[in-house]
Write a protein that holds these residues in place. Structure first.
Motif, PDB file in Angstrom:
ATOM      1  N   UNK A  17       5.360  30.564 -23.697  1.00 39.23           N
ATOM      2  CA  UNK A  17       4.647  31.547 -24.816  1.00 39.23           C
ATOM      3  C   UNK A  17       4.273  32.549 -24.027  1.00 39.23           C
ATOM      4  N   UNK A  18       4.631  33.990 -24.486  1.00 33.65           N
ATOM      5  CA  UNK A  18       4.162  35.238 -23.943  1.00 33.65           C
ATOM      6  C   UNK A  18       2.665  35.641 -24.480  1.00 33.65           C
ATOM      7  N   UNK A  19       1.853  35.747 -23.421  1.00 32.01           N
ATOM      8  CA  UNK A  19       0.467  36.122 -23.899  1.00 32.01           C
ATOM      9  C   UNK A  19       0.476  37.723 -24.187  1.00 32.01           C
ATOM     10  N   UNK A  20       0.087  38.052 -25.331  1.00 30.71           N
ATOM     11  CA  UNK A  20      -0.165  39.626 -25.468  1.00 30.71           C
ATOM     12  C   UNK A  20      -1.181  40.169 -24.629  1.00 30.71           C
ATOM     13  N   UNK A  21      -1.102  41.430 -24.179  1.00 38.64           N
ATOM     14  CA  UNK A  21      -1.856  41.967 -23.529  1.00 38.64           C
ATOM     15  C   UNK A  21      -2.944  42.742 -24.507  1.00 38.64           C
ATOM     16  N   UNK A  22      -4.031  42.307 -24.744  1.00 38.32           N
ATOM     17  CA  UNK A  22      -4.919  43.189 -25.554  1.00 38.32           C
ATOM     18  C   UNK A  22      -5.632  44.298 -25.014  1.00 38.32           C
ATOM     19  N   UNK A  23      -5.176  45.587 -25.537  1.00 37.61           N
ATOM     20  CA  UNK A  23      -5.730  46.794 -24.889  1.00 37.61           C
ATOM     21  C   UNK A  23      -7.184  46.890 -25.127  1.00 37.61           C
ATOM     22  N   UNK A  24      -7.896  47.633 -24.424  1.00 36.61           N
ATOM     23  CA  UNK A  24      -9.458  47.696 -24.774  1.00 36.61           C
ATOM     24  C   UNK A  24      -9.428  48.945 -25.727  1.00 36.61           C
TER      25      UNK A  24
END
Length: 322
Positions: free
Chosen positions: A56-63
């Motif tokens: 599973x790809x972990x989505x990068x949560x932008x600030x």
């Protein structure tokens, strides 16, 4: 013995054939029944096939964007038009809602802030920029209308209405239909008789302190209809005030609504005493003013003292001892 054995073989043969026929018949019926049924969808993996699980790809949560906004940014580019509230774009500690204990919820994951309309796109710099863009479509203000008195002279009627913006299934607010019309009574060309009749028709809608007539209309469902109705009322009141009924000519001094010294017997008696018209009598203006106030405003200590003073001046008598 041989015949008995043969009979047994024949019986077994017939029984075997019968069993085979029944088995084939049941198999055929099962195939027919299977065709009438829905096909079973098998989503399970077939044996022998090994499927590798994809990582599973972990989505990068932008600030939030507010952490990267400069202080001197152009807010018109960030929030150019009306839109729903976005917590990551508004660099303000906005709170909305109610909880029994503690502070109201903050702007993140707050549905209350999304419900209500906002005017974050109408900041003073943006409004100024939009006004500059609309100037080319506007005409300059008349130079002759340089003060309030001149504006009231040329535009005596003041129309007041309200517009409302709220979240509702209907774009119409019931209060937006109300129209208020104000104007100075002195702007109407009325004589004394017509003015008196006009005041009697409008009743409490006249303010004597600032000489203003106020008419409020809210009977019609639309604002335009109430405005037209207000204009109709003003027109009807004006023309009705100028009408003279036959019974109005029969009014005597006792039937007058207010005391008028110019039409009273007091003026006739003063002229008879001095033997000359009232305009030539000295101190007659102060006397007439004192009599009018005494008769119209009622008796009071000040009114009687003023009347005593002007009568002594009129008859050239010495002042009353203090």
């Amino acid at each position: 013995m041989l015949a008995f054995t043969r009979n047994i073989e024949v019986g077994l043969s017939k029984h075997f054939e019968k069993s085979v026929v029944c088995w084939y018949s049941n198999l055929a019926n099962a195939e027919v029944d299977r065709k009438d049924e829905f096909r079973v969808l098998n989503l399970k993996n077939v044996k022998g096939q090994i499927q590798q699980r994809k990582p599973q790809k972990q989505l990068r949560v932008l600030p939030p964007r507010t952490n990267q906004m400069p202080v001197d940014q152009d807010w018109g580019n960030v929030w150019p038009g009306p839109r729903s509230f976005h917590p990551a774009t508004v660099p303000l500690p906005v709170r909305q809602g109610y909880v029994e204990k503690g502070a109201p919820p903050d702007k993140f994951a707050n549905a209350e802030l999304i419900k209500i309309p906002n005017f974050l796109h109408l900041t003073p710099p943006v409004i100024k920029r939009q006004c500059e863009a609309l100037k080319k479509f506007c005409t300059p203000w008349p130079k002759a209308l340089n003060n309030e008195e001149t504006c009231q002279k040329h535009f005596p009627i003041e129309v007041i209405s309200s517009d409302y913006c709220h979240s509702s299934p209907s774009i119409r607010d019931p209060l937006s239909r109300i129209v208020t019309v104000r104007f100075k009574l002195s702007s109407l060309k009325l004589n004394a008789r017509a003015k008196d009749k006009f005041l009697r028709l409008i009743g409490e809608r006249y303010n004597e302190e600032n000489d203003t007539v106020t008419i409020v209309t809210d009977r019609c469902p639309l604002k335009k209809q109430n405005y037209d109705y207000a204009m109709y009322l003003i027109t009807a009141l004006y023309h009705e005030s100028w009408k003279v009924e036959p019974w109005e000519k029969l009014k005597s001094e006792a039937d007058m609504e207010h005391y008028d010294w110019e039409k009273s017997k007091s003026k006739t008696n003063v002229e008879a005493i001095f033997g000359q018209p009232a305009e030539k009598i000295e101190n007659i203006e102060e006397y007439s003013e004192a009599v009018n106030k005494l008769m119209n405003e009622g008796e009071s200590e000040y009114a009687w003292a003023r009347y005593n003073e002007v009568v002594r001046k009129l008859l050239k008598l010495p002042a009353a001892p203090s």
